[in-house]
Design a protein around this motif. Sequence first.
Motif, mmCIF file in Angstrom:
data_model
loop_
_atom_site.group_PDB
_atom_site.id
_atom_site.type_symbol
_atom_site.label_atom_id
_atom_site.label_comp_id
_atom_site.label_asym_id
_atom_site.label_seq_id
_atom_site.Cartn_x
_atom_site.Cartn_y
_atom_site.Cartn_z
ATOM 1 N N ASP A 22 0.943 -1.004 0.079
ATOM 2 C CA ASP A 22 0.113 0.030 0.196
ATOM 3 C C ASP A 22 0.874 1.107 0.034
ATOM 4 O O ASP A 22 1.656 1.584 1.250
ATOM 5 C CB ASP A 22 -1.005 0.226 1.155
ATOM 6 C CG ASP A 22 -1.584 1.248 1.277
ATOM 7 O OD1 ASP A 22 -1.820 1.858 0.400
ATOM 8 O OD2 ASP A 22 -2.401 1.339 2.283
ATOM 9 N N ARG A 65 -1.186 1.790 7.614
ATOM 10 C CA ARG A 65 -1.264 0.818 6.204
ATOM 11 C C ARG A 65 -0.836 -0.549 6.423
ATOM 12 O O ARG A 65 -1.404 -1.408 5.695
ATOM 13 C CB ARG A 65 0.027 1.726 5.312
ATOM 14 C CG ARG A 65 -0.752 3.049 4.735
ATOM 15 C CD ARG A 65 0.278 3.472 3.883
ATOM 16 N NE ARG A 65 1.787 3.731 3.955
ATOM 17 C CZ ARG A 65 1.990 5.045 4.440
ATOM 18 N NH1 ARG A 65 1.088 6.238 4.828
ATOM 19 N NH2 ARG A 65 3.444 5.088 5.063
ATOM 20 N N ALA A 123 -6.799 5.091 1.990
ATOM 21 C CA ALA A 123 -6.674 5.550 3.197
ATOM 22 C C ALA A 123 -7.899 6.200 3.744
ATOM 23 O O ALA A 123 -8.774 6.487 2.998
ATOM 24 C CB ALA A 123 -5.644 6.481 3.141
#
Length: 428
Positions: free
Chosen positions: A29, A137, A237
């Motif tokens: 990510d 993340r 996010a």
Amino acid sequence: MVAVPPPRGSRQVSASVVQRSTPAPALADGPTSLRRFTTADAADFAAIHHDPLNVKWASADAGMTAERAAELIEGSVAEGWDNGSLLRFAIVERLDGGERVIGTLSLQNVHRTPRGGAGSVGIKLLAAGRGRGNAGRAVGLACGYAFGTLGLAVLHWSTTVGNAPSRALAERCGFTLAAEIPGFGHKDGDVADGWLLVQSAAAWRGRMAGSATDKPAIASAAPAGGARGEPELDIAAVVPQLSDGNVVLRALREHDADQLVINCSSLEAIRWTTVPLGYTREHANHFINTITPDGWRTGDTLTFAVADPATDTLLGTVDLQCKHPGAAAVGINFGEHARGTGAAEKAVRLLADYAFNQLNLSYLHWSAMVPNWGSRKLAWKLGFAFEGQVRGAFNDRGTPADRWILTLAATDPRAPQAPWDGPGAPRR
């Protein structure tokens, strides 16, 4: 979500039997990725256990050597992947063109059943990996893998009572407090009370469906062994919402575009910031829909809209520019209608609390083009200490200008640290 195929050579099982052999995926990510540890990571694996916070809160072995770490990677870590009960990932950050291991994340006590199953999440970071959004993340990647690929129904998160950063990280990632249990935690090598937090697959899917962007995409990635074909997850996010009752920090939204154009077209914004000249609705839409989400996804720039809590009217924007581990630069731009109201000071106080208490940053930096005394005085009110003036360090639309640099440490008071020495200061 695409299911991971069993590795070549693994035996096939009937639909009523849970497959125990677990592939080792590479998940990514933005700058953060998860992969299986190799013996080449032994020194980093040992260093993670030396970190004082991991020793205090997670009973990490402060005396672990690289040799012992290599034995564990080849032994119990490999066995956990073989039997599917303990899946320990290396957390890797891509920075300045290179990669480094900054922590470990585990899916522990994994019990898979035909109808789902459960597991728990454990995470340890090096100090160099904190403060850049890596933890959030990494946990997002692990949740996507646990719920989407392994098909688990429930994930648990346990932490010791008093470990506020761990609990805050869990809650940002969608876990909710289920219980406080005596003797369920560890602190300084001793037993302590613990918090147990829980997240279900249904709740996770609801959060993903409700995020501002599309659901996570699947792409191929190279696993640690070099073969290709394992999934790479790109998790959207989630921007937190912060408030002190006077202002709200939230994600930028489509309806903010008109006010954003007005804010970025003001004479103050043009004079002291680097917003594009002739700011248009197209500029605003690109900032809201592309630049800001990309900044959150990569962790490089975390931008908040600052809004009135009663009307949700956009007052301005603040951001954290996270270019270096453990530190960030503050960016700020408010409209004329918000100046003189105290909204900017309240917003940056919220931003600083988030940076120090949620992201575990050590320092915030503030820069202003000379002679922007309004910006410097705001920083002074917030406790930023003046470090100096750097000649020619500010790009004033193609012309070098001088820059003031100020700094606030996590341990500093959030109040002026020296008398005001700018315009209007009393004569000595």
